[in-house]
Design an enzyme around this catalytic site. Structure first.
Site, PDB file in Angstrom:
ATOM      1  N   ASP A 139      42.636  29.530  17.822  1.00  0.00           N
ATOM      2  CA  ASP A 139      42.867  29.856  19.238  1.00  0.00           C
ATOM      3  C   ASP A 139      42.790  31.348  19.599  1.00  0.00           C
ATOM      4  OD1 ASP A 139      43.379  27.150  19.154  1.00  0.00           O
ATOM      5  OD2 ASP A 139      45.416  27.250  19.910  1.00  0.00           O
ATOM      6  N   LYS A 172      41.017  21.098  21.192  1.00  0.00           N
ATOM      7  CA  LYS A 172      42.241  20.297  21.111  1.00  0.00           C
ATOM      8  C   LYS A 172      43.056  20.464  22.377  1.00  0.00           C
ATOM      9  CE  LYS A 172      44.553  24.051  18.711  1.00  0.00           C
ATOM     10  NZ  LYS A 172      45.544  24.363  19.758  1.00  0.00           N
ATOM     11  N   CYS A 180      50.536  27.218  17.112  1.00  0.00           N
ATOM     12  CA  CYS A 180      49.317  26.541  16.632  1.00  0.00           C
ATOM     13  C   CYS A 180      48.986  26.848  15.169  1.00  0.00           C
ATOM     14  CB  CYS A 180      48.163  26.814  17.575  1.00  0.00           C
ATOM     15  SG  CYS A 180      48.444  25.989  19.171  1.00  0.00           S
TER      16      CYS A 180
HETATM   17  C1  VGL Z   1      49.486  27.594  21.721  1.00  0.00           C
HETATM   18  C2  VGL Z   1      51.228  27.240  23.154  1.00  0.00           C
HETATM   19  C3  VGL Z   1      50.459  26.386  23.917  1.00  0.00           C
HETATM   20  C4  VGL Z   1      48.974  28.306  20.499  1.00  0.00           C
HETATM   21  C5  VGL Z   1      48.700  26.735  22.468  1.00  0.00           C
HETATM   22  O1  VGL Z   1      47.734  28.473  20.358  1.00  0.00           O
HETATM   23  O2  VGL Z   1      49.811  28.699  19.662  1.00  0.00           O
HETATM   24  N1  VGL Z   1      50.744  27.826  22.064  1.00  0.00           N
HETATM   25  N2  VGL Z   1      49.200  26.147  23.568  1.00  0.00           N
END
Ligand code: VGL
Ligand code: ZN
Length: 202
Positions: free
Chosen positions: A12, A110, A155
């Site tokens: 991410d 995702k 994540c």
């Molecule tokens: C994430 C919160 C919500 C992350 C993704 O990538 O850690 N955290 N969505």
């Protein structure tokens, strides 16, 4: 070059998780040069991309009266309500422009089901809905994973825990991760990873 059994999983590294983004992680963009430089060592490189519809139930704005960072009860259990982030097709959902995305052989998206969040790159937050990443890695003969990216305590940690439970040998390279650290979440995540056999590399 590492052997063909080794994969780098970049979690991410998207605009919304970097400074200036909707769910900015402190120092989020600092890790990108290190990630870019280690990509050349790995025969298998995978990127994950948080990829939510605007109606996603992990967004506080989709729960009338709720504020970001409060908790909600979902069908699968408690869930943090986040600021709206990584909405499909927006600038915030794009990878950070400095990331060498061209090095990736696989991009796994995702969190696209409105009713289930997905922190982990392997299973959504209901713990049973698979993303398909396990099958991809196994069919390429991968047994060892190094995880980097954002955020360490969400994540990255959820992905590391699932990977270890699936039998992969997992290292979190902490120098190339940054945390949200919400109510002690980083300490909790580190303890869980240690208890599950995830290697932590400072
Ligand atoms: C994430 C919160 C919500 C992350 C993704 O990538 O850690 N955290 N969505
Ligand atoms: Zn998200």
């Amino acid at each position: 070059m590492l052997p063909a059994t080794d994969a780098l999983i970049v979690i991410d590294v998207q605009n919304d998780f970097c400074p200036g983004g909707a769910l900015a992680v402190r120092g989020g963009a600092e890790i990108i040069p290190e990630i870019n430089s280690i990509m050349d060592e790995y025969p298998v490189v995978v990127l994950t991309q948080d990829w939510h519809p605007g109606t996603h139930l992990s967004f506080a704005e989709n729960h009338p009266g709720a504020v970001p960072y409060s908790m909600a009860e979902m069908a699968y259990g408690p869930q943090v309500l986040w600021p709206t982030h990584c909405v499909q097709g927006t600038k915030g959902a794009e990878f950070h422009p400095v990331l060498r995305t061209g090095m990736a052989q696989m991009v796994i998206r995702k969190g696209f089901r409105p009713e289930i969040d997905s922190y982990s790159a392997f299973f959504e937050n209901d713990r049973v809905t698979a993303t398909g990443l396990e099958g991809y890695l196994r069919s390429r003969g991968v047994t060892r994973l190094e995880l980097v990216g954002l955020a360490t305590d969400f994540c990255v940690a959820y992905s590391a825990l699932d990977a270890a439970r699936l039998g992969f040998e997992v290292t979190v390279r902490a120098s190339a991760c940054r945390a949200i650290d919400l109510n002690g979440s980083l300490d909790t995540a580190r303890a869980q990873m240690a208890a599950t056999g995830v290697r932590w590399r400072d």
